[in-house]
Design a protein around this motif. Structure first.
Motif, PDB file in Angstrom:
ATOM      1  N   SER A 176      -0.436   7.674   2.784  1.00 36.15           N
ATOM      2  CA  SER A 176      -1.546   6.710   2.765  1.00 36.15           C
ATOM      3  C   SER A 176      -2.908   7.353   2.521  1.00 36.15           C
ATOM      4  O   SER A 176      -3.841   6.679   2.107  1.00 36.15           O
ATOM      5  CB  SER A 176      -1.580   5.910   4.069  1.00 36.15           C
ATOM      6  OG  SER A 176      -1.735   6.766   5.166  1.00 36.15           O
ATOM      7  N   ASP A 179      -4.535   9.902  -3.156  1.00 38.81           N
ATOM      8  CA  ASP A 179      -4.968   9.000  -4.222  1.00 38.81           C
ATOM      9  C   ASP A 179      -3.750   8.437  -4.953  1.00 38.81           C
ATOM     10  O   ASP A 179      -2.616   8.889  -4.761  1.00 38.81           O
ATOM     11  CB  ASP A 179      -5.905   9.722  -5.210  1.00 38.81           C
ATOM     12  CG  ASP A 179      -5.241  10.892  -5.915  1.00 38.81           C
ATOM     13  OD1 ASP A 179      -4.197  10.679  -6.561  1.00 38.81           O
ATOM     14  OD2 ASP A 179      -5.754  12.017  -5.830  1.00 38.81           O
ATOM     15  N   ALA A 180      -3.988   7.417  -5.796  1.00 38.74           N
ATOM     16  CA  ALA A 180      -2.892   6.637  -6.389  1.00 38.74           C
ATOM     17  C   ALA A 180      -1.901   7.499  -7.163  1.00 38.74           C
ATOM     18  O   ALA A 180      -0.683   7.371  -6.989  1.00 38.74           O
ATOM     19  CB  ALA A 180      -3.465   5.544  -7.289  1.00 38.74           C
ATOM     20  N   LYS A 181      -2.389   8.396  -8.022  1.00 41.98           N
ATOM     21  CA  LYS A 181      -1.481   9.209  -8.841  1.00 41.98           C
ATOM     22  C   LYS A 181      -0.671  10.169  -7.970  1.00 41.98           C
ATOM     23  O   LYS A 181       0.535  10.350  -8.164  1.00 41.98           O
ATOM     24  CB  LYS A 181      -2.254   9.998  -9.894  1.00 41.98           C
ATOM     25  CG  LYS A 181      -1.330  10.811 -10.811  1.00 41.98           C
ATOM     26  CD  LYS A 181      -2.114  11.605 -11.831  1.00 41.98           C
ATOM     27  CE  LYS A 181      -1.161  12.343 -12.776  1.00 41.98           C
ATOM     28  NZ  LYS A 181      -0.181  13.182 -12.098  1.00 41.98           N
ATOM     29  N   ARG A 227       0.111   9.775  -4.878  1.00 38.48           N
ATOM     30  CA  ARG A 227       1.097   9.004  -4.111  1.00 38.48           C
ATOM     31  C   ARG A 227       2.384   8.857  -4.910  1.00 38.48           C
ATOM     32  O   ARG A 227       3.480   9.007  -4.381  1.00 38.48           O
ATOM     33  CB  ARG A 227       0.545   7.610  -3.798  1.00 38.48           C
ATOM     34  CG  ARG A 227      -0.441   7.567  -2.678  1.00 38.48           C
ATOM     35  CD  ARG A 227      -0.984   6.169  -2.523  1.00 38.48           C
ATOM     36  NE  ARG A 227       0.009   5.290  -1.925  1.00 38.48           N
ATOM     37  CZ  ARG A 227      -0.080   4.801  -0.701  1.00 38.48           C
ATOM     38  NH1 ARG A 227      -1.092   5.132   0.067  1.00 38.48           N
ATOM     39  NH2 ARG A 227       0.838   4.002  -0.230  1.00 38.48           N
ATOM     40  N   ASP A 233       3.202  -0.215   2.297  1.00 43.81           N
ATOM     41  CA  ASP A 233       3.237  -0.305   0.836  1.00 43.81           C
ATOM     42  C   ASP A 233       4.641  -0.704   0.383  1.00 43.81           C
ATOM     43  O   ASP A 233       5.578   0.095   0.445  1.00 43.81           O
ATOM     44  CB  ASP A 233       2.850   1.055   0.237  1.00 43.81           C
ATOM     45  CG  ASP A 233       2.716   1.024  -1.278  1.00 43.81           C
ATOM     46  OD1 ASP A 233       3.408   0.200  -1.920  1.00 43.81           O
ATOM     47  OD2 ASP A 233       1.937   1.822  -1.811  1.00 43.81           O
ATOM     48  N   GLU A 249       6.405   1.583  -2.242  1.00 39.73           N
ATOM     49  CA  GLU A 249       7.072   2.742  -1.646  1.00 39.73           C
ATOM     50  C   GLU A 249       8.427   2.343  -1.086  1.00 39.73           C
ATOM     51  O   GLU A 249       9.427   3.041  -1.261  1.00 39.73           O
ATOM     52  CB  GLU A 249       6.206   3.330  -0.515  1.00 39.73           C
ATOM     53  CG  GLU A 249       5.173   4.327  -0.963  1.00 39.73           C
ATOM     54  CD  GLU A 249       4.363   4.865   0.205  1.00 39.73           C
ATOM     55  OE1 GLU A 249       4.942   5.080   1.289  1.00 39.73           O
ATOM     56  OE2 GLU A 249       3.153   5.057   0.036  1.00 39.73           O
TER      57      GLU A 249
END
Length: 373
Positions: free
Chosen positions: A162, A165-167, A169, A193, A196
């Motif tokens: 959590s 950052d998005a990439k 993750r 999420d 996930e």
């Protein structure tokens, strides 16, 4: 033999019941994900499994041993936290080996374990660095390495991605999946999420208000949700919910949808998917659930209900995402989202012919919000 079994676990804080008689069994080598909105009880359940939070009632068994009242150190579990929880004064090597040192593991064995884990996580070149010299993704790998060095019966992951950052993750999600496939470890993983959850889990437990609403494979919770909450929580964009009235009877049910300024749309319900519960809903308002991908562009090569029921709608917004286009369309008492191919040429304000896959649609009771068909 279940690696972890939770039996009627209840947890109360000051009279408020946070966990409500939760029961589930996790098999050896299984990847189970607890998913749900903030405050649903998933982290409390994780802390109860770890022994960080005593339960009010119920039992927790690990490898067929009752560990309900044992300390965390006595449960043979390893936990990866959201905050990494690394020792800032220690090197990566020291962080990974610290738990082994506390357990009096011989030095040669400790060093061999550190090298093995570092190689597995591709952090061998970072062993002499301090946490302050690492990126977020590298710190998370170290936290995972510290847990993997233990080789416990169960691994617990509490929203480990959590803070990334998005990439990163996405990258770490892939690494965790590979790791599980390679080691076959038993993992309980908490996240809010649902992407996930869908990509990592063998099974997903969807939680709400201290209860497990549905426990099943990603395919089951996505395509066969038990109620409106599960249907809306799983999937991005989420499922469309359309108010409709049910007409007809066995062998010929229809859904009538009224849209302001438009002629009423009548959608036939597949005979093969009729259920006894539908008979009691004739003449009543019910909820039709359609996922964005249940819509497709009109294609003259398609014919018949099994290949899609034709509809026409005026596009209000088009959102290209690269891989596809998300369309917003007025339908019923609101707007729905349709996911179409990237080559679909449409201008907002124009009418577009679509087909709806009623063979994958779901129906819900508008009062109880439970699944009807």
């Amino acid at each position: 033999m279940s690696a972890l079994e939770i039996r009627s676990v209840r947890k109360e804080f000051g009279g408020e019941r946070v966990l409500k008689d939760v029961s589930l069994a996790i098999e050896s080598g299984e990847f189970l994900i607890l998913v749900g909105p903030s405050g649903c009880g998933k982290s409390t359940l994780m802390n109860a499994i770890a022994g960080l939070e005593p339960v009010t009632s119920g039992e927790i068994h690990i490898a067929d041993e009752d560990v309900t009242w044992r300390t965390p150190a006595e449960r043979d579990i390893a936990m990866v936290f959201q905050s990494y929880a690394l020792y800032p004064s220690m090197t990566v090597r020291g962080n990974i080996s610290f738990g082994l040192e506390m357990r009096k593991v011989p030095k040669a064995e400790r060093e061999a374990t550190v090298e093995r884990v570092a190689d597995l996580l591709q952090i061998s070149h970072l062993l002499e660095r301090k946490p302050s010299q690492l990126s977020g993704g590298q710190r998370q790998r170290v936290a995972m390495g510290r847990a993997l060095a233990r080789e416990p019966k169960v691994y617990l992951f509490d929203e480990p991605l959590s803070n990334l950052d998005a990439k990163l993750r996405v990258d770490m999600r892939t690494e965790i999946k590979k790791l599980h496939q390679r080691l076959g470890t038993t993992i309980v993983y908490v996240t809010h999420d649902q992407i996930e959850a869908m990509t990592l889990a063998d099974r997903i437990a969807v939680m709400r208000d201290g209860n497990i609403l549905q426990l099943g494979t990603p395919d089951e919770v996505y395509n066969d949700p038990v109620d409106i909450f599960v249907a809306g929580f799983m999937g991005s964009p989420s499922m469309n919910f359309i108010t409709a009235s049910l007409e007809g009877g066995a062998g010929g049910y229809r859904l009538r949808i009224v849209t302001a300024g438009e002629e009423a749309l009548v959608l036939p319900w597949p005979v093969s998917r009729e259920t006894p519960a539908m008979a009691e809903q004739v003449g009543r308002s019910i909820i039709l659930g359609l996922r964005p991908e249940h819509f497709s562009e009109e294609d003259s090569r398609l014919s018949g209900m099994d290949e899609g029921t034709p509809v026409s709608a005026r596009v209000s917004v088009a959102e290209p995402t690269g891989a596809d286009i998300l369309l917003r369309l007025p339908l019923g008492d609101g707007e729905v989202t349709a996911r179409v191919g990237p080559k679909c040429t449409v201008v907002p304000g124009e009418r577009l012919g679509l087909r709806v896959d009623m063979g994958r649609a779901v129906l819900f009771d508008s009062q109880t919000e439970q699944r009807l068909a």
